[in-house]
Every structure is written in C-alpha cells, then in structure tokens.
Design a protein around this motif. Structure first.
Motif, PDB file in Angstrom:
ATOM      1  N   ALA A   3      -8.428  -0.762  -3.451  1.00 34.12           N
ATOM      2  CA  ALA A   3      -8.658   0.063  -2.265  1.00 34.12           C
ATOM      3  C   ALA A   3      -8.136  -0.710  -1.053  1.00 34.12           C
ATOM      4  CB  ALA A   3     -10.149   0.335  -2.104  1.00 34.12           C
ATOM      5  N   HIS A   4      -7.456  -0.012  -0.160  1.00 35.65           N
ATOM      6  CA  HIS A   4      -6.959  -0.675   1.048  1.00 35.65           C
ATOM      7  C   HIS A   4      -8.105  -0.714   2.077  1.00 35.65           C
ATOM      8  CE1 HIS A   4      -3.358  -1.330   3.970  1.00 35.65           C
ATOM      9  NE2 HIS A   4      -4.149  -2.365   3.871  1.00 35.65           N
ATOM     10  N   ALA A   5      -9.050  -1.620   1.831  1.00 38.04           N
ATOM     11  CA  ALA A   5     -10.326  -1.612   2.555  1.00 38.04           C
ATOM     12  C   ALA A   5     -10.157  -1.798   4.061  1.00 38.04           C
ATOM     13  CB  ALA A   5     -11.243  -2.694   1.991  1.00 38.04           C
ATOM     14  N   ALA A   6      -9.219  -2.648   4.455  1.00 36.07           N
ATOM     15  CA  ALA A   6      -9.041  -2.910   5.889  1.00 36.07           C
ATOM     16  C   ALA A   6      -7.859  -2.114   6.439  1.00 36.07           C
ATOM     17  CB  ALA A   6      -8.836  -4.397   6.129  1.00 36.07           C
ATOM     18  N   GLY A   7      -7.443  -1.092   5.704  1.00 31.20           N
ATOM     19  CA  GLY A   7      -6.319  -0.272   6.158  1.00 31.20           C
ATOM     20  C   GLY A   7      -6.700   1.191   6.087  1.00 31.20           C
ATOM     21  N   CYS A   8      -6.009   1.935   5.223  1.00 28.82           N
ATOM     22  CA  CYS A   8      -6.232   3.369   5.124  1.00 28.82           C
ATOM     23  C   CYS A   8      -7.470   3.713   4.307  1.00 28.82           C
ATOM     24  CB  CYS A   8      -5.007   4.022   4.489  1.00 28.82           C
ATOM     25  SG  CYS A   8      -4.716   3.424   2.809  1.00 28.82           S
ATOM     26  N   ARG A   9      -8.039   2.717   3.617  1.00 23.67           N
ATOM     27  CA  ARG A   9      -9.255   2.852   2.809  1.00 23.67           C
ATOM     28  C   ARG A   9      -9.063   3.749   1.580  1.00 23.67           C
ATOM     29  NH1 ARG A   9     -13.957   4.437   6.697  1.00 23.67           N
ATOM     30  NH2 ARG A   9     -15.207   3.858   4.903  1.00 23.67           N
ATOM     31  N   LYS A  10      -7.830   4.007   1.233  1.00 26.94           N
ATOM     32  CA  LYS A  10      -7.593   4.856   0.060  1.00 26.94           C
ATOM     33  C   LYS A  10      -7.488   4.024  -1.212  1.00 26.94           C
ATOM     34  CE  LYS A  10      -5.479   8.979   1.968  1.00 26.94           C
ATOM     35  NZ  LYS A  10      -4.828   8.745   3.264  1.00 26.94           N
ATOM     36  N   LEU A  11      -7.872   4.657  -2.322  1.00 23.85           N
ATOM     37  CA  LEU A  11      -7.744   4.024  -3.638  1.00 23.85           C
ATOM     38  C   LEU A  11      -6.375   4.340  -4.210  1.00 23.85           C
ATOM     39  CD1 LEU A  11     -10.941   4.717  -5.778  1.00 23.85           C
ATOM     40  CD2 LEU A  11      -9.982   2.478  -5.310  1.00 23.85           C
ATOM     41  N   PHE A  12      -5.779   3.355  -4.872  1.00 23.74           N
ATOM     42  CA  PHE A  12      -4.506   3.614  -5.544  1.00 23.74           C
ATOM     43  C   PHE A  12      -4.424   2.714  -6.774  1.00 23.74           C
ATOM     44  CE2 PHE A  12      -3.988   0.464  -2.250  1.00 23.74           C
ATOM     45  CZ  PHE A  12      -3.264  -0.554  -2.857  1.00 23.74           C
ATOM     46  N   VAL A  13      -3.326   2.800  -7.497  1.00 22.90           N
ATOM     47  CA  VAL A  13      -3.204   2.101  -8.778  1.00 22.90           C
ATOM     48  C   VAL A  13      -2.169   0.989  -8.678  1.00 22.90           C
ATOM     49  CG1 VAL A  13      -2.636   2.376 -11.228  1.00 22.90           C
ATOM     50  CG2 VAL A  13      -3.827   4.215  -9.995  1.00 22.90           C
ATOM     51  N   CYS A  23       0.857  -1.190   0.000  1.00 29.75           N
ATOM     52  CA  CYS A  23       0.000   0.000   0.000  1.00 29.75           C
ATOM     53  C   CYS A  23       0.896   1.244   0.000  1.00 29.75           C
ATOM     54  CB  CYS A  23      -0.914   0.018   1.220  1.00 29.75           C
ATOM     55  SG  CYS A  23      -1.841   1.568   1.335  1.00 29.75           S
ATOM     56  N   PRO A  24       0.734   2.092  -1.040  1.00 24.39           N
ATOM     57  CA  PRO A  24       1.629   3.264  -1.118  1.00 24.39           C
ATOM     58  C   PRO A  24       1.363   4.279  -0.013  1.00 24.39           C
ATOM     59  CG  PRO A  24      -0.050   3.366  -2.827  1.00 24.39           C
ATOM     60  CD  PRO A  24      -0.224   2.048  -2.140  1.00 24.39           C
ATOM     61  N   TYR A  25       0.190   4.194   0.619  1.00 21.75           N
ATOM     62  CA  TYR A  25      -0.129   5.132   1.702  1.00 21.75           C
ATOM     63  C   TYR A  25       0.350   4.616   3.053  1.00 21.75           C
ATOM     64  CZ  TYR A  25      -2.857   7.591  -1.777  1.00 21.75           C
ATOM     65  OH  TYR A  25      -3.226   8.273  -2.888  1.00 21.75           O
ATOM     66  N   CYS A  26       0.063   3.313   3.323  1.00 23.22           N
ATOM     67  CA  CYS A  26       0.450   2.746   4.618  1.00 23.22           C
ATOM     68  C   CYS A  26       1.927   2.346   4.632  1.00 23.22           C
ATOM     69  CB  CYS A  26      -0.403   1.527   4.952  1.00 23.22           C
ATOM     70  SG  CYS A  26      -2.154   1.900   5.016  1.00 23.22           S
ATOM     71  N   GLY A  27       2.483   2.144   3.433  1.00 21.68           N
ATOM     72  CA  GLY A  27       3.877   1.715   3.356  1.00 21.68           C
ATOM     73  C   GLY A  27       4.085   0.289   3.822  1.00 21.68           C
ATOM     74  N   GLU A  28       3.044  -0.534   3.708  1.00 20.88           N
ATOM     75  CA  GLU A  28       3.144  -1.916   4.191  1.00 20.88           C
ATOM     76  C   GLU A  28       2.844  -2.893   3.068  1.00 20.88           C
ATOM     77  OE1 GLU A  28       3.201  -3.414   7.405  1.00 20.88           O
ATOM     78  OE2 GLU A  28       3.597  -1.595   8.569  1.00 20.88           O
ATOM     79  N   LEU A  29       3.529  -4.033   3.084  1.00 20.55           N
ATOM     80  CA  LEU A  29       3.214  -5.121   2.171  1.00 20.55           C
ATOM     81  C   LEU A  29       2.209  -6.031   2.877  1.00 20.55           C
ATOM     82  CD1 LEU A  29       4.068  -6.342  -0.630  1.00 20.55           C
ATOM     83  CD2 LEU A  29       5.587  -7.842   0.655  1.00 20.55           C
TER      84      LEU A  29
END
Lengths: 90, 416
Positions: free
Chosen positions: A57-67, A6-12
């Motif tokens: 979408a990082h549904a169970a994390g930051c909930r942000k959409l990314f590509v 996740c590019p927002y959370c920085g986690e794999l």
C-alpha cells in the motif's frame, strides 16, 4: 532499501513510503467452509522462496493497494501492477 | 575425550596443537530411524536428546551448510524466560533450567552467563504491562522483579534515565537468571555431545525432495544421495516453508529478514542485557567486548539475508538515546538472518497430521536461540515417543485450526 514504483502515482519512491500488506490473491472460502479451510485461509501462507506476488500500500502517498511481483532472494522487482490489470488479463 | 583442565594443561605442553576433532566427519549411511533436517542449535539439540534419552535410535542430522554457519551464528545470544502466558513461560523456563546445567551436561563450555535481562518501560502502559508480566512470571515460578527508574540508574549507570529524551525510561522488568550464551559454542557443544552418543552429523548435505508414500515418510533425497528414514524432524527456521512445500503442505509462518549488528570490541562497559520494545532495540556486550545490538524484522517477507538499512538506522537511534555514551562507537558488522514468524509469535513443535512420521519444529520467529535446549528436549521426546511432550502440546500445529493461539506478540514478543 527497496525502491518501488507506485502504479497510481507514477513515481519511484523508497520503501518507507509504503506498507507491506502480505501475499496477494488469497481467496476467502465460502461460509460453509470447514474449520480446516478457515484456518488455512487465515493463517497458512505459501511463503515461497524466489518469486512472490504480494500486496503493497502506498501509505504515505495515494494510499492505494497494488501488486508487486518480486524476487525475495535478490529483491529484484519484476513488475508492479494494479489489481485491475490482472482482471483485464483474466 | 572428556574436556577438563587437566587436558588443557596436557595440551598446553605441546602448544595446544594436539586436540582431536570435536566430532568425526562421517559419510551418510543408507538408512536411519530418525533424520533431523537442519544442523542449527535446535536441530543438534534434538538429535542429542534423542540419542541420549532413546538409546538404540539411529539418528542423523543433515545440514546443507556447515555446523554453526546458519542462524545459530547470527542471533544476538539472549536467553530469558519471562514470557507472559503459562504455556510459553513453562516452555522457556524448562529451557532456562537446561541452560543452567548445559555446560556440565555437554562437557563443553557454552559460556552461559546469567547477567540478567532488563526490559525497559517508556510509558505508563508499558509499566502496567511490566507489572502484569512480572506478577505472571512469579506465579509461574520464574524470577522477576519490577525496577524503578532510580534503581535502574544505580544498577546501569550508563543508561539515560533523564526526562528530556523523546521516550523517557520509566522503569523496567528484570529477570536476574536470564543472560547470554556463546552461540557458536552451543552448536559445537551439542554437535560434539550428539556425535558422542552415536549421531551422524552430515554437513554439506541439502535436502532436495521428500519421499512420501501413502501419507507416510519413507526417506529424503539429498545432495549426498538418498537417505531412508521412517521419521523426519524438520528444524530449518526461516526455510521451514521450503521444506513444507516438499512435503506438499503449507505452514502458518512467513519468513522475514531480522537484522543485527556489532560494534568494534571495547573494554567492559555494559554488564547486563538491556531491551526495549517501545523504541525497539536490545544490547549486550559480548565477552570479546563488542556491543551486540539487535533490530527488528523487515516488514516484507524474504530470504535475502540482508534487510533494509532504515531498520538499522532506527535501532541505532534508539540505542544512542538510551546510551548516549555509545554515540561515537563504530560498528563493525551488520547482517540479516531469515526468521520464520508465526501469527501468535509462538513456535510450532508438532507432528504433521497429513504425513505420518513427519515432524516440524519451527516458527520461533525472532527469539529461538533462548529455547535451544528446551526446544530440542521436547521435540526429541515428541519424535521419540511419537506423541507431543506435555510442554510441546500447546504448540501443536492444530492450534491454527482450533484457534487456541498463545498470543505472545503483545506481551513478551516483539523484541528478543
């Protein structure tokens, strides 16, 4: 199981934390469009074999959409990017 | 050769070793009237009905792999027609009626076994939907009944119908005429019968490009040379978009992996087919004795033919809750096939408006096997007469412009 960074959370994290959200960068036609253009926008998809550019979408994390740029035959993930990074590139 | 008990007896005298090939190996000719792309069940059925009902038409089937090696061999073999909407029910019921005479028609035992299909309900809303669907089915002349949980326990003793499970079974719909068929036999039977009517079945022949001039299809560039044809029918399931791209068009389908798995073979334990949309899984027992269990599609699109393991985990958990007796059964194989899912969970059986002579039969998503003969029959007539068969008309690709969708997602879609 896909592992997506996740590019927002920085986690794999594994795929189950995310929600697949379809082909990316679909352009909505203007209000003056024909039925054919509207149908094409709503329903038709390129559905390529090989490289896809798709939204998650990082549904169970930051909930942000990314590509995510992914090879949908080998499931190799080439790149994970925010929408902003494409804008900067353009 | 006509297969019969007498031939089996005669071949038995020489150890069953004298059987001729079921269909001949042929080299492609330079030109055909109709080429069907895709040698799966639907494609072969299309070719068979074209050759049978339009004599004199030169038909070829081109298949990039081998007959029976695609999705025909990957599905979970369930056949039923208990859909909700009239258009879908009519199409699937047409198919079910063809299934009922198929072994005799093809002179090939497709092992169609009408052992019934139960669709379980786990909530009050499920039961209301089931009652609605059963009523709709009966109005359309499709056999259907609502079965209570107590009656279910009588009919399927190994099914857990107690109240202490996470999603208790409240009842089911039943279609007694539904059942299963041997999927490989369906491909082989149609291939043999089509070849008998003069269809060239060309294996290891991959389409690489379409030759389209001024909006008219002229032929196909394949790995075995150029094949000329005025009419081309594409029946390539999960790879429909790949063919569409060659024709310069886009389709309203997306390809997803759909997973299934089978257990080790066991003695007969389950005599019918049980499906559940709510906990998502379906199971039947094949004649070989293995439990054939189907899961759902992966959320993401792809052509990887494997899918993610959490779907298998989810489905197996549901199966074990429904059938605690299966908890120690070992699984033998797991696989994924690529299915092309339409936004309304209904197929596209249609001429392509942008290209004269090009037809697509696709979008069957997770449940195409049941429709094999009916799909082939109406598609053959659509190509043969160059106008949609009345049963295929509602499945025209135009519905994605007009908005006249046939929404089977909420009704009988999901589990197949």
């Amino acid at each position: 199981m896909l592992l997506i960074h996740c590019p927002y959370c920085g986690e794999l994290r594994d795929e189950q934390e995310y929600r697949y959200a379809g082909e990316a960068f679909i352009q909505r036609p203007g209000l003056a469009c024909t039925d054919e253009q509207w149908g094409d926008y709503v329903f038709n998809r390129t559905n390529p074999k090989g490289k896809t550019v798709e939204q998650w979408a990082h549904a169970a994390g930051c909930r942000k959409l990314f590509v995510v740029e992914r090879n949908n035959v080998t499931n190799e993930i080439y790149a994970v990017r925010t929408f902003e990074s494409y804008k900067e590139q353009a | 050769m006509k297969y019969s008990w007498l031939e089996v007896f005669k071949a038995g005298l020489s150890g069953q070793k004298q059987w001729p090939a079921a269909w001949p190996e042929v080299s492609p000719k330079a030109a055909y009237d109709v080429i069907i792309v895709g040698g799966g069940g639907h494609g072969l059925a299309t070719a068979y009905y074209l050759a049978r009902d339009f004599p004199g038409t030169r038909v070829a089937v081109v298949e990039k792999g081998w007959i029976g090696g695609g999705n025909t061999g990957r599905n979970t073999t369930i056949v039923r027609s208990n859909y909700l909407w009239d258009e879908a029910t009519n199409l699937y019921e047409h198919s079910l009626k063809l299934w009922e005479g198929l072994s005799a028609d093809l002179n090939f035992n497709v092992m169609f076994s009408q052992r019934g299909v139960y669709n379980l309900g786990h909530t009050l809303q499920d039961m209301r939907d089931i009652e609605r669907r059963v009523n709709a089915n009966m109005l359309n002349g499709v056999d259907a009944e609502v079965v209570s949980a107590a009656e279910l326990k009588e009919r399927i003793p190994i099914l857990e119908t107690g109240k202490h499970v996470r999603y208790p079974v409240m009842g089911a719909s039943c279609q007694p005429r539904a059942g299963v068929a041997r999927h490989d036999a369906v491909a082989w039977g149609f291939a043999r019968a089509a070849a008998k009517h003069g269809v060239d079945i060309i294996q290891n022949c991959e389409v690489q490009a379409m030759d389209i001039e001024a909006g008219q299809i002229k032929g196909l560039q394949t790995s075995r040379g150029y094949l000329k044809a005025d009419r081309v029918g594409c029946v390539t399931a999960g790879h429909s978009s790949v063919l569409a791209t060659m024709a310069g068009i886009r389709l309203p389908v997306e390809s997803h992996p759909l997973q299934a798995f089978v257990s080790e073979p066991m003695k007969p334990v389950l005599h019918t087919v049980v499906m559940s949309n709510a906990v998502h899984g379906y199971v039947s027992q094949s004649d070989k004795g293995d439990l054939v269990i189907g899961a759902g599609i992966d959320s993401y699109t792809g052509y990887s033919q494997r899918g993610s393991p959490h779907l298998i985990d989810h489905c197996a958990s549901a199966m074990i809750e429904l059938f605690p007796i299966f908890s120690r059964v070992r699984l033998n194989r797991q696989w994924g096939g690529i299915v092309d899912v339409c936004p309304d969970a209904c197929p596209i059986i249609s001429p392509i408006p942008q290209v004269q002579g090009l037809y697509f039969n696709c979008g069957w998503g997770t449940g195409g096997f049941k429709a094999t003969p009916g799909s082939g029959h109406v598609f053959a007539h659509t190509i043969g007469q160059d106008q949609p068969h009345p049963l295929a008309l509602p499945f025209h690709i135009d519905r994605f412009t007009t908005g006249a969708l046939i929404d089977e997602h909420g009704a009988a879609g999901v589990a197949h």
